[in-house]
Scaffold this motif. Structure first.
Motif, PDB file in Angstrom:
ATOM      1  N   UNK A 132       0.847  -1.186   0.000  1.00  0.00           N
ATOM      2  CA  UNK A 132       0.000   0.000   0.000  1.00  0.00           C
ATOM      3  C   UNK A 132       0.884   1.237   0.000  1.00  0.00           C
ATOM      4  N   UNK A 133       0.647   2.125  -0.951  1.00  0.00           N
ATOM      5  CA  UNK A 133       1.429   3.352  -1.118  1.00  0.00           C
ATOM      6  C   UNK A 133       0.450   4.512  -0.986  1.00  0.00           C
ATOM      7  N   UNK A 134       0.514   5.227   0.134  1.00  0.00           N
ATOM      8  CA  UNK A 134      -0.541   6.190   0.422  1.00  0.00           C
ATOM      9  C   UNK A 134      -0.016   7.402   1.182  1.00  0.00           C
ATOM     10  N   UNK A 135      -0.598   8.554   0.896  1.00  0.00           N
ATOM     11  CA  UNK A 135      -0.336   9.812   1.608  1.00  0.00           C
ATOM     12  C   UNK A 135       1.130  10.236   1.547  1.00  0.00           C
ATOM     13  N   UNK A 136       1.780   9.917   0.441  1.00  0.00           N
ATOM     14  CA  UNK A 136       3.131  10.406   0.179  1.00  0.00           C
ATOM     15  C   UNK A 136       3.060  11.657  -0.689  1.00  0.00           C
ATOM     16  N   UNK A 137       4.127  12.446  -0.658  1.00  0.00           N
ATOM     17  CA  UNK A 137       4.216  13.640  -1.490  1.00  0.00           C
ATOM     18  C   UNK A 137       5.350  13.463  -2.495  1.00  0.00           C
ATOM     19  N   UNK A 138       5.008  13.543  -3.780  1.00  0.00           N
ATOM     20  CA  UNK A 138       5.984  13.416  -4.861  1.00  0.00           C
ATOM     21  C   UNK A 138       5.973  14.725  -5.650  1.00  0.00           C
ATOM     22  N   UNK A 139       6.983  15.574  -5.473  1.00  0.00           N
ATOM     23  CA  UNK A 139       7.032  16.849  -6.186  1.00  0.00           C
ATOM     24  C   UNK A 139       8.173  16.858  -7.195  1.00  0.00           C
ATOM     25  N   UNK A 140       7.947  17.502  -8.330  1.00  0.00           N
ATOM     26  CA  UNK A 140       9.003  17.731  -9.299  1.00  0.00           C
ATOM     27  C   UNK A 140       9.349  16.566 -10.196  1.00  0.00           C
ATOM     28  N   UNK A 141       8.471  15.568 -10.299  1.00  0.00           N
ATOM     29  CA  UNK A 141       8.792  14.376 -11.087  1.00  0.00           C
ATOM     30  C   UNK A 141       8.156  14.438 -12.469  1.00  0.00           C
ATOM     31  N   UNK A 142       8.870  13.902 -13.462  1.00  0.00           N
ATOM     32  CA  UNK A 142       8.248  13.662 -14.752  1.00  0.00           C
ATOM     33  C   UNK A 142       7.293  12.489 -14.670  1.00  0.00           C
ATOM     34  N   UNK A 143       7.711  11.430 -13.949  1.00  0.00           N
ATOM     35  CA  UNK A 143       6.877  10.261 -13.682  1.00  0.00           C
ATOM     36  C   UNK A 143       6.929   9.999 -12.182  1.00  0.00           C
ATOM     37  N   UNK A 144       5.816  10.154 -11.500  1.00  0.00           N
ATOM     38  CA  UNK A 144       5.840   9.993 -10.043  1.00  0.00           C
ATOM     39  C   UNK A 144       5.655   8.545  -9.617  1.00  0.00           C
ATOM     40  N   UNK A 145       5.082   7.703 -10.491  1.00  0.00           N
ATOM     41  CA  UNK A 145       4.890   6.301 -10.140  1.00  0.00           C
ATOM     42  C   UNK A 145       4.935   5.417 -11.370  1.00  0.00           C
ATOM     43  N   UNK A 146       5.539   4.240 -11.212  1.00  0.00           N
ATOM     44  CA  UNK A 146       5.665   3.318 -12.344  1.00  0.00           C
ATOM     45  C   UNK A 146       5.669   1.883 -11.837  1.00  0.00           C
ATOM     46  N   UNK A 147       4.883   1.027 -12.467  1.00  0.00           N
ATOM     47  CA  UNK A 147       4.885  -0.405 -12.179  1.00  0.00           C
ATOM     48  C   UNK A 147       5.426  -1.149 -13.392  1.00  0.00           C
ATOM     49  N   UNK A 148       6.439  -1.971 -13.178  1.00  0.00           N
ATOM     50  CA  UNK A 148       7.003  -2.799 -14.238  1.00  0.00           C
ATOM     51  C   UNK A 148       6.203  -4.096 -14.276  1.00  0.00           C
ATOM     52  N   UNK A 149       5.156  -4.094 -15.068  1.00  0.00           N
ATOM     53  CA  UNK A 149       4.236  -5.232 -15.101  1.00  0.00           C
ATOM     54  C   UNK A 149       4.127  -5.789 -16.509  1.00  0.00           C
ATOM     55  N   UNK A 150       4.115  -7.115 -16.603  1.00  0.00           N
ATOM     56  CA  UNK A 150       3.745  -7.770 -17.851  1.00  0.00           C
ATOM     57  C   UNK A 150       2.939  -9.026 -17.510  1.00  0.00           C
ATOM     58  N   UNK A 151       2.605  -9.807 -18.505  1.00  0.00           N
ATOM     59  CA  UNK A 151       1.734 -10.961 -18.284  1.00  0.00           C
ATOM     60  C   UNK A 151       2.399 -12.055 -17.460  1.00  0.00           C
ATOM     61  N   UNK A 152       3.725 -11.978 -17.268  1.00  0.00           N
ATOM     62  CA  UNK A 152       4.454 -13.087 -16.659  1.00  0.00           C
ATOM     63  C   UNK A 152       5.078 -12.793 -15.303  1.00  0.00           C
ATOM     64  N   UNK A 153       5.240 -11.514 -14.914  1.00  0.00           N
ATOM     65  CA  UNK A 153       6.093 -11.239 -13.753  1.00  0.00           C
ATOM     66  C   UNK A 153       5.350 -10.975 -12.444  1.00  0.00           C
ATOM     67  N   UNK A 154       4.028 -11.075 -12.448  1.00  0.00           N
ATOM     68  CA  UNK A 154       3.213 -11.033 -11.219  1.00  0.00           C
ATOM     69  C   UNK A 154       3.157  -9.667 -10.548  1.00  0.00           C
TER      70      UNK A 154
END
Length: 212
Positions: A132-154
């Protein structure tokens, strides 16, 4: 207060915990390091119960067993840390970074101040699940969050809610809940500013930034 570390072995990080239970990482200030700031978990999901199709396809389980029981990684907390000026020379990382399943683990009320030369605010890499990722502050980012997901890696089963964010995001993955994240620009809302003010060193320890 952790800074100017990982000078010789630049793929290392200021704080990492791997297969652990009930670890609490709180009220640290981290800056000037070459890669990610706080790393959670290990194994890219390969050692999770039932294994990973990604690593089945790569042939890993010819050399190690496919585990049938969960690792000890669960119920950890990363709370009220202040991270800035990271990813100075490496790539494929972020302010905070996770691998593999970590049921019950909460990442909350941290301040990730960008921009950094490269990287993202929160990087949920292979096999990241049940965090769970909640109530954090991310300022100044081009991408603030990213999940490396595909059909095989869970990668999936993530709860990403009520963060204050700048920049885009990619929360791909099965069964993710991504709701209530507030885009910010300019001055922070009062509740986000309160998180920023409380993150990092507590008042009793701020003198270590100036004392020998």
């Amino acid at each position: 207060l952790i800074h100017d570390v990982c000078i010789d072995y630049r793929e290392n990080v200021p704080i990492i915990f791997t297969y652990t239970k009930k670890v609490v990482v709180s009220h640290n200030e981290l800056y000037n390091f070459p890669y990610s700031g706080i790393n959670i978990g290990y194994g890219w999901g390969a050692n999770d119960a039932g294994g990973s199709t990604e690593y089945q396809n790569r042939g890993l389980y010819k050399y190690q067993p496919k585990f049938t029981t969960a690792t000890t990684a669960q119920d950890n907390q990363v709370v009220a840390n202040n991270l800035h000026d990271g990813m100075k020379s490496m790539n494929d990382g972020g302010c905070m970074y996770s691998l593999s399943a970590n049921p019950g683990t909460v990442v909350s009320q941290n301040y990730c101040k960008g921009p950094w030369p490269i990287g993202v605010g929160y990087y949920a890499d292979e096999g990241s699940r049940y965090l769970t990722i909640t109530k954090n502050v991310f300022t100044g980012w081009g991408t603030w969050g990213h999940a490396n997901a595909n059909a095989n890696n869970n990668t999936g089963d993530l709860t990403v809610t009520s963060n204050w964010v700048a920049g885009g995001s990619n929360w791909a993955g099965k069964n993710n809940t991504v709701t209530g994240n507030i885009t910010i620009s300019g001055s922070l809302p009062a509740d986000a500013q309160a998180v920023v003010n409380a993150a990092g060193l507590e008042a009793a320890y701020t003198d270590i930034k100036t004392s020998p």
